[in-house]
Design a protein around this motif. Structure first.
Motif, short mmCIF file in Angstrom:
data_model
loop_
_atom_site.label_atom_id
_atom_site.label_comp_id
_atom_site.label_asym_id
_atom_site.label_seq_id
_atom_site.Cartn_x
_atom_site.Cartn_y
_atom_site.Cartn_z
N THR A 173 -8.46 4.21 -9.49
CA THR A 173 -7.69 3.59 -8.19
C THR A 173 -8.42 2.31 -7.80
O THR A 173 -9.31 1.94 -8.56
N ASN A 174 -7.84 1.56 -6.97
CA ASN A 174 -8.25 0.48 -6.33
C ASN A 174 -8.75 0.70 -4.84
O ASN A 174 -8.36 1.49 -4.21
N ASN A 218 -9.30 -0.40 -10.60
CA ASN A 218 -9.66 0.34 -11.51
C ASN A 218 -10.94 0.92 -11.83
O ASN A 218 -11.71 0.84 -12.97
#
Length: 396
Positions: A173-174, A218
């Motif tokens: 995820t970010n 990421n």
């Protein structure tokens, strides 16, 4: 002493200031106020002390006069953009007065008229004007005047910033790390770095030095660690830190489940509380309605001498209490049976029927052990007509 704008003292000082400037143009003596070369802007750090340097000189001709009285009037003025001129220090006829935190570096008489400001604040930023007036002592009315101004800018070091994490840090995820200082002059610049064991310094475009944000895309478990934000300007710096722990899918599911479970539990608890309150309110309203609508029970109008109906709702064996009782003073004969009311009726007195003079009623065959009608007549019993009863339970 501060002279506010619009007061008579301020008007008088302005007239004096303009008058001295006009007279100085006609004076033969030359007076010059100086500040350090190129020092028209001065910077100071908030909370520190600052000196505004200034001095004056006179011509050789003025110095050779034995009747010269230097520094007749010395004034320091302060002005901010869009505001009126105010006086922060004055020396006149040997008397010195000034604002708090304001003083002269050297005592008068002296040609060094530098001004000292202690514990400066951001509100002290502005333009300071030094005005010196020297009057000749040879009997002439000539006055020498000159002034110089210095602009002061008070700098504020960055206040301790606050660090925060935006997003759910699990693999792939970010997330965004944010940093912001509530106060800084000039505006602080922000820098992010990751501490050891895997130290790293970040640059644009992931880093926004103005807004203080750092975007990590990421992310992986290797990016876990302590991230430090430094807010810095030309005066000083301050910092804060945030710990990033990147979770795998299983950990993320556990965290998400815990969050969802907590939310559901809170919603259920709130629902139960609302239901309980609503039920309590309904019960209270119902109780109030019952109290208002209730009617006192009526007492059945039974009289003491009335006939009584049997439990099955029909009349049976209604007799007179007086007929069943033997005469006063007489005792029952041996071998006789005293009749009693039927079990299905109560022995209450009934209205007495009138006696008839006709022939006595015919004897009715009685079962063994029963009392004959003749015996009952001798005992004073009165024949009674008993209503017939149908199988449906009604009277005929």
């Amino acid at each position: 002493m501060v002279l506010k704008a619009g007061t008579p003292e301020t008007s008088l000082l302005r007239i004096l200031f303009l008058g001295l400037s006009t007279l100085a143009s006609f004076s033969l003596a030359q007076l010059k106020v100086h500040v350090p070369t190129g020092l028209y802007k001065l910077e100071a750090v908030e909370g520190k002390e600052v000196v505004l340097p200034a001095w004056y000189t006179v011509t050789r001709q003025q110095e050779s006069s034995s009747h010269t009285r230097e520094v007749s009037v010395l004034s320091w003025f302060f002005q901010q953009e869009g505001k009126e001129l105010t006086q922060v220090l004055t020396y006149f006829n040997g008397a010195l007065s000034s604002n708090p935190r304001v003083s002269l570096v050297h005592p008068l008489p002296t040609r060094n008229v530098s001004l000292r400001l202690e514990a400066v604040q951001e509100r002290d930023s502005g333009t300071y004007v030094c005005s010196v007036n020297v009057q000749n002592g040879d009997g002439n009315a000539s006055v020498n005047h000159d002034s110089k101004s210095i602009e002061l800018k008070v700098l504020v070091p960055p206040a301790p910033p606050s660090c925060s994490l935006q997003g759910v840090p699990y693999v792939g995820t970010n997330v965004t790390l944010n940093c912001k200082s509530p106060r800084s002059k000039p505006t602080a610049q922000y820098h992010w770095e990751k501490l050891a064991p895997s130290a790293q310094v970040f640059f644009g475009p992931a880093l926004d030095t103005v807004r203080g944000s750092l975007k990590l895309t990421n992310i992986s478990t290797a990016m876990s660690g302590v991230y430090v934000c430094k807010a810095q300007n030309k005066v000083d710096f301050s910092q804060c830190n945030v710990t990033l722990e990147v979770m795998t899918g299983s950990k993320a599911a556990v965290v998400a489940g815990a969050v969802v479970g907590t939310l559901i539990g809170l919603m259920l608890l709130a629902g139960l509380v609302l239901l309980y309150q609503r039920r309590s309110k309904t019960m209270e309203e119902l109780a109030n309605d019952i109290k208002e609508d209730a009617i006192a029970p009526r007492t059945l109008p039974w009289t003491k001498g009335s006939d009584t109906i049997s439990k099955n709702g029909t009349l049976s064996s209604v007799t007179s209490a007086r007929a069943l009782r033997p005469p006063k003073g007489a005792s029952p004969r041996p071998g006789t049976f005293t009749p009693t009311p039927s079990v299905s009726s109560q022995a209450l007195p009934s209205p007495r029927l009138p006696r008839t003079d006709g022939p006595p009623p015919q004897a009715v065959a009685l079962s063994p052990g029963a009392v004959s009608s003749s015996v009952l007549s001798r005992m004073g019993a009165v024949p009674v007509m008993v209503p017939a009863q149908s199988q449906a339970g009604s009277l005929v």
